[in-house]
Scaffold this active site. Structure first.
Site, mmCIF file in Angstrom:
data_model
loop_
_atom_site.group_PDB
_atom_site.id
_atom_site.type_symbol
_atom_site.label_atom_id
_atom_site.label_comp_id
_atom_site.label_asym_id
_atom_site.label_seq_id
_atom_site.Cartn_x
_atom_site.Cartn_y
_atom_site.Cartn_z
ATOM 1 C CG ASP A 34 -4.415 2.645 8.564
ATOM 2 O OD1 ASP A 34 -3.565 1.863 8.725
ATOM 3 O OD2 ASP A 34 -5.403 2.404 9.415
ATOM 4 C CG ASN A 90 4.396 -1.901 11.463
ATOM 5 O OD1 ASN A 90 5.712 -1.400 12.308
ATOM 6 N ND2 ASN A 90 3.168 -1.666 11.496
ATOM 7 C CB VAL A 99 -1.711 -5.305 5.422
ATOM 8 C CG1 VAL A 99 -1.675 -5.684 4.169
ATOM 9 C CG2 VAL A 99 -3.014 -5.422 5.805
ATOM 10 C CG HIS A 103 1.502 -1.434 4.190
ATOM 11 N ND1 HIS A 103 1.555 -2.773 4.375
ATOM 12 C CD2 HIS A 103 1.448 -0.569 5.573
ATOM 13 C CE1 HIS A 103 1.469 -3.397 5.228
ATOM 14 N NE2 HIS A 103 1.598 -1.550 6.319
ATOM 15 C CG HIS A 105 2.017 2.534 8.272
ATOM 16 N ND1 HIS A 105 0.320 2.249 9.462
ATOM 17 C CD2 HIS A 105 2.843 1.590 8.344
ATOM 18 C CE1 HIS A 105 1.238 0.890 8.917
ATOM 19 N NE2 HIS A 105 1.650 0.385 8.773
HETATM 20 P P1 5GP Z 1 0.941 -3.119 9.251
HETATM 21 O O1 5GP Z 1 0.457 -3.494 10.566
HETATM 22 O O2 5GP Z 1 1.198 -4.363 8.322
HETATM 23 O O3 5GP Z 1 1.766 -2.380 9.010
HETATM 24 O O4 5GP Z 1 -0.203 -2.650 8.946
HETATM 25 C C1 5GP Z 1 -1.644 -2.527 8.051
HETATM 26 C C2 5GP Z 1 -2.785 -1.345 8.207
HETATM 27 O O5 5GP Z 1 -3.194 -1.497 7.222
HETATM 28 C C3 5GP Z 1 -2.894 -1.280 9.113
HETATM 29 O O6 5GP Z 1 -2.496 0.742 10.044
HETATM 30 C C4 5GP Z 1 -4.874 -1.328 9.045
HETATM 31 O O7 5GP Z 1 -5.722 -0.499 9.694
HETATM 32 C C5 5GP Z 1 -4.801 -1.206 7.725
HETATM 33 N N1 5GP Z 1 -5.796 -1.817 7.146
HETATM 34 C C6 5GP Z 1 -5.797 -3.294 7.274
HETATM 35 N N2 5GP Z 1 -6.332 -2.790 5.476
HETATM 36 C C7 5GP Z 1 -6.927 -2.159 5.507
HETATM 37 C C8 5GP Z 1 -7.642 -1.684 3.957
HETATM 38 O O8 5GP Z 1 -8.820 -2.456 3.597
HETATM 39 N N3 5GP Z 1 -7.805 -0.673 4.185
HETATM 40 C C9 5GP Z 1 -7.350 0.735 4.715
HETATM 41 N N4 5GP Z 1 -7.423 1.653 3.482
HETATM 42 N N5 5GP Z 1 -6.404 0.714 5.915
HETATM 43 C C10 5GP Z 1 -6.362 -1.494 6.034
#
Ligand code: 5GP
Ligand code: ZN
Length: 116
Positions: A34, A90, A99, A103, A105
């Protein structure tokens, strides 16, 4: 709103069109650090196929089971499979999804032993 294909950051990473610190990949998924780790170990597991949310997985698609198996491999790789880790998805804005490419975590407090 559709962000499949060219505009989706996780599609770009999966296709090698954007950089990421990858820890695992196979024909179905890619896993990488992340960008803003919430804990010392924070890995995202992303299907290569653009699926918007958990709600959008077709009923005959077993990607989530595979993602779970990959999470175990990653936990083993980082030496936290026995000590413990979190594995979660999420879903939509109210669930904290930012995003919109499915995905999972994998989060752990600390690495116990070097991966083997
Ligand atoms: P969500 O809140 O959608 O479950 O998690 C999205 C995660 O993607 C966040 O923890 C954020 O830090 C990570 N993230 C967003 N954009 C990027 C990216 O371009 N590269 C990487 N490695 N992580 C990302
Ligand atoms: Zn995508």
């Amino acid at each position: 709103m559709s962000n499949a294909g060219t505009d989706c950051i996780f599609c770009k990473i999966a296709q090698g069109r954007a950089p990421a610190d990858k820890v695992y990949e196979d024909e179905h998924v890619v896993a990488f650090w992340d960008a803003h780790p919430a804990r010392p170990i924070h890995i995202l597991i992303v299907p290569r196929e653009h699926i918007r949310t958990l709600n959008d997985i077709p009923s005959d698609n077993h990607i989530l089971a595979h993602i779970g198996q990959v999470a175990v491999k990653i936990a083993q790789q980082f030496g936290v499979a026995e000590s413990g880790y979190r594995f979660f998805v999420n879903v939509n804005r109210g669930g904290g999804q930012v995003v919109f490419h499915l995905h999972a975590h994998v989060i752990a407090k600390k690495e116990e032993t070097p991966g083997s």
